[in-house]
Scaffold this active site. Structure first.
Site, short mmCIF file in Angstrom:
data_model
loop_
_atom_site.label_atom_id
_atom_site.label_comp_id
_atom_site.label_asym_id
_atom_site.label_seq_id
_atom_site.Cartn_x
_atom_site.Cartn_y
_atom_site.Cartn_z
N ASP A 134 40.54 39.61 44.26
CA ASP A 134 40.09 40.30 43.04
C ASP A 134 41.00 41.37 42.88
O ASP A 134 41.75 41.99 43.66
CB ASP A 134 38.61 40.37 42.81
N HIS A 160 34.88 44.67 38.82
CA HIS A 160 35.04 43.07 38.61
C HIS A 160 34.79 42.63 40.03
O HIS A 160 33.87 41.90 40.38
CB HIS A 160 36.25 42.79 38.04
N SER A 337 33.55 34.08 35.90
CA SER A 337 33.86 34.94 37.18
C SER A 337 32.77 34.99 37.99
O SER A 337 32.98 35.28 39.03
CB SER A 337 34.23 36.44 36.63
#
Length: 727
Positions: A134, A160, A337
């Site tokens: 990521d 994220h 995600s």
């Protein structure tokens, strides 16, 4: 170059992170939490909540190599986690996309994926490593602090990746992820060289899964493949994927473009490089409507599986996840995600539960167990020989179901010495009613190893491998005698012994008497078309005749069902037997009577499959009938009967089984089988007969059996009222 959209940051990269749908970044989201209504953005934190510790009634995940066959003992523990524990309920939300007016959605991703069942038995992914590639992570966040075992590439602090890692393996006082005991190998998605390094690290660390919540926003076509992997950096990345996917499972989130008609490159890569399929999963985001048993429907919030459907499944990607603002900050976010890391975490859970399976076999378990009952399949794939699972172009193989993946899938079988495989979805050994539950009780303290269609190992009580043939219900016997006997002759007859020598057997009985009356008996013959009926002959001779009588008899039979031991696939068990019978009768001048019958015998049980050392079985039976005539009316008859039907009194056999011991290992061991039931059947009956008019007979009979079929604790009760007319 393509753009990525994430938390109000824009940058030029040849990839796109996947936090949610394709909408303007930092879209406001309406989030209805537990007991509160909050207006948040996709990048901000939420309120605090009280937390209860997670119970682990199954232990700390150390369940050995063989998992449970049923979650029934853990239902209460799972319900407590799901319904009352704050860090689970932290994920129970109602929300909507505010930038696109539309419906409000209800989400509870931990419950819809049945994750609480894994946690209830103590499975946490302990000992397993999940690789997460990521943009960056806050490695000191409460949810993942101290769990990173490897890093690669530059890893800035970013929301994220922190959120993705917390969904896969988070554990804090506020939230819990899917595999809260798993380790993490964190890698950067910032460049081709960094994703290559992260993939190599995943291989070196033996990661069960590599999660990728990002992708190249280009379609899965040969031209795109050549563009991305045609450079030296791209070729190196592809080689790293080849190497890792040959051992572990690559997980890619689907695009969040609901209008997409073709899969993007990374989620659909096995279509262009088929060798990757065995180590590849694509994951979409869907909001389900579900109950305790199954998913009834689901609304896609991401792109559909499309041409990745053969290796695709969906999960609910709506989470209160960790953010990078501080070590204890959280925010609500939606997207594929956060569906993908649930699948990566589920693989870690399965790896802990089934340590003898490879990551590729675990991948098949997730596909095979995915809930696909809410759609009509567009196609199917044979995951292993003989096991086919349907998939949809929209939902792939269906909705993630961790509970189902931990339970037996397909049929179960057991290995025996010599390479013999026997199915264990039904009994392996069947015992006759005279043996009752003796074999089951002999095996009752033993657990054996069985495997399902997808090679998952399970502990199974060995007693479940057996069954016994049960005598026909007592009601049938009472009714048959009431409708077939001459009740008038039965009422008036003198006391008799040895009158029902084949009462416990299958088949029809024909009585006979020699012309001079000195010899009588019965023939047991099969009913027409009844392959499981036995046959035999019984004869008796009166040694003493008169008010006190003594009879001696002999019985020879080939039986199927009453006395025997055999393989279930051979039908009812068979045996050859011989018995000596004695009967004593007495009549008093006042109308009282008594009869006492007994037998003892020996049976050859043969050599049933899967058994060895089978001895001859000794058996016995006993009947006592006493009563009085002229009790309430002229010509009536009242009788009481007590009996011990035929039961084995001694006998033994041996079965070699894959016995599971406490250390979680199995080994072939001989198990001794005692063929004598611990509790014999006892029958009690009362019968009353009287004439109502010439040719008109009345009968009332009530019977009760304890330990019916020589099975401890089983009972049967029956009664009959009959009026017959003869002319």
């Amino acid at each position: 170059m393509a753009e990525r959209l994430h938390c109000c940051i824009r940058a030029s990269l040849a990839k796109r992170l996947r936090p949610g749908r394709k909408e303007p970044p930092c879209r406001p989201v309406l989030f209805l939490g537990i007991g509160a209504v909050l207006v948040l953005t996709a990048c901000k934190g939420g309120e605090s909540a009280a937390t209860l510790p997670i119970p682990v009634p199954g232990g700390a995940g150390t369940l050995g190599s063989y998992f449970v066959q049923s979650f029934e003992p853990y239902e209460a523990a799972a319900a407590a986690l799901r319904d009352t524990t704050a860090r689970y309920l932290f994920q129970k939300n109602e929300w909507r996309f505010s930038a696109v007016p539309g419906p409000t959605f209800s989400s509870y991703p931990l419950a819809s994926a049945r994750t609480e069942y894994a946690h209830a038995v103590g499975l946490t992914g302990a000992g397993q490593t999940i690789s997460i590639v990521d943009e960056g992570f806050r490695q000191t966040h409460d949810t993942i602090a101290g769990r990173t075992v490897a890093t690669s590439g530059a890893l800035p602090v970013a929301d994220h990746g922190t959120a993705v890692a917390s969904v896969a393996a988070g554990s804090s006082s506020r939230m819990i992820g899917v595999a809260p005991g798993a380790n993490l190998a964190l890698g950067s998605s910032g460049s081709a060289s960094s994703v290559t390094a992260a993939t190599r690290t995943a291989l070196q660390r033996g990661a069960v899964a590599q999660n990728n919540s990002w992708g190249f926003p280009v379609p899965a076509t040969s031209a795109s493949f050549d563009t991305v992997f045609g450079t030296s950096d791209g070729a190196a990345y592809l080689a790293a994927l080849d190497a890792y996917a040959a051992r572990g499972v690559v997980v890619f989130a689907l695009s969040n473009d609901k209008a997409a008609t073709t899969s993007e490159l990374m989620e659909g890569l096995p279509a262009l490089r088929p060798s990757l399929e065995t180590g590849w999963l694509a994951v979409g985001n869907a909001t389900p409507a579900f109950d305790a048993a199954s998913v009834q429907s689901a609304q896609m919030q991401s792109a559909s599986c499309l041409n990745a459907a053969r290796w695709c499944l969906v999960a609910d990607g709506s989470w209160n996840a960790a953010t990078a603002a501080s070590n204890s900050s959280y925010g609500f976010t939606v997207g594929s995600s956060f569906a993908a890391p649930q699948v990566a975490g589920a693989l870690a859970i399965l790896a802990e539960a089934f340590p003898n399976l490879t990551p590729h076999q675990l991948r098949l378990r997730l596909l095979a167990s995915a809930d696909n009952g809410f759609f009509a399949p567009d196609g199917s794939v044979e995951l292993v020989p003989g096991f086919v699972h349907g998939y949809s172009d929209v939902y792939g193989h269906g909705f993630l179901d961790v509970r189902a993946a931990l339970l037996p899938i397909g049929t179960t079988s057991m290995s025996l010495p010599g390479g013999v495989e026997v199915k264990t979805t039904g009994p392996v050994i069947v015992a006759g009613a005279a043996i009752g539950d003796a074999v089951e009780r002999s095996l009752g303290v033993i657990e054996v190893e069985v495997t399902d269609s997808l090679a998952g190992g399970f502990r199974m009580p060995a007693g479940a491998l057996t069954a016994s043939s049960v005598p026909r219900p007592m009601a049938e016997g009472l009714l048959a005698r009431a409708t077939s006997d001459d009740l008038s002759a039965r009422r008036a007859a003198a006391a008799q012994a040895l009158t029902e020598p084949f009462r416990a057997f299958n088949g029809r009985t024909l009585d006979f008497t020699s012309p001079d009356g000195s010899l009588s008996g019965a023939l047991l013959i099969p009913a027409s078309g009844d392959a499981d009926a036995g046959y035999g002959i019984s004869a008796k001779h009166a040694l003493i005749d008169g008010p006190v009588g003594l009879d001696i008899g002999v019985k020879i039979a080939h039986d199927r069902g009453a006395l025997g031991l055999g393989a279930a696939d051979d039908g009812l068990p068979a045996s050859d037997l011989v018995a000596l019978q004695l009967g004593l009768t007495g009549e008093s001048a006042s109308g009282g009577f008594i009869s006492l019958s007994g037998e003892t015998g020996i049976a050859d049980l043969g050599a049933p499959a899967y058994l060895s050392g089978v001895s001859a079985a000794r058996f016995s039976s006993l009947d006592l009938d006493l009563g009085q005539r002229e009790v309430f009316a002229s010509g009536d008859r009242l009788s009481l009967r007590a009996s011990l039907p035929m039961a084995v009194t001694s006998g033994r056999a041996e079965m070699v089984l894959p016995v599971v011991r406490s250390a979680g290992r199995s080994a072939f061991e001989p198990v001794a089988l005692d063929l004598a039931p611990s509790e014999r059947q006892v029958d009690l009956a009362i019968s009353y007969q009287r004439p109502l008019a010439p040719g008109l007979e009345f009968l009332a009979e009530l019977a009760y059996a304890e330990n019916y079929g020589n099975r401890a604790g089983v009972s049967d009760t029956a009664g009959v009222l009959a009026i017959t007319f003869s002319f």
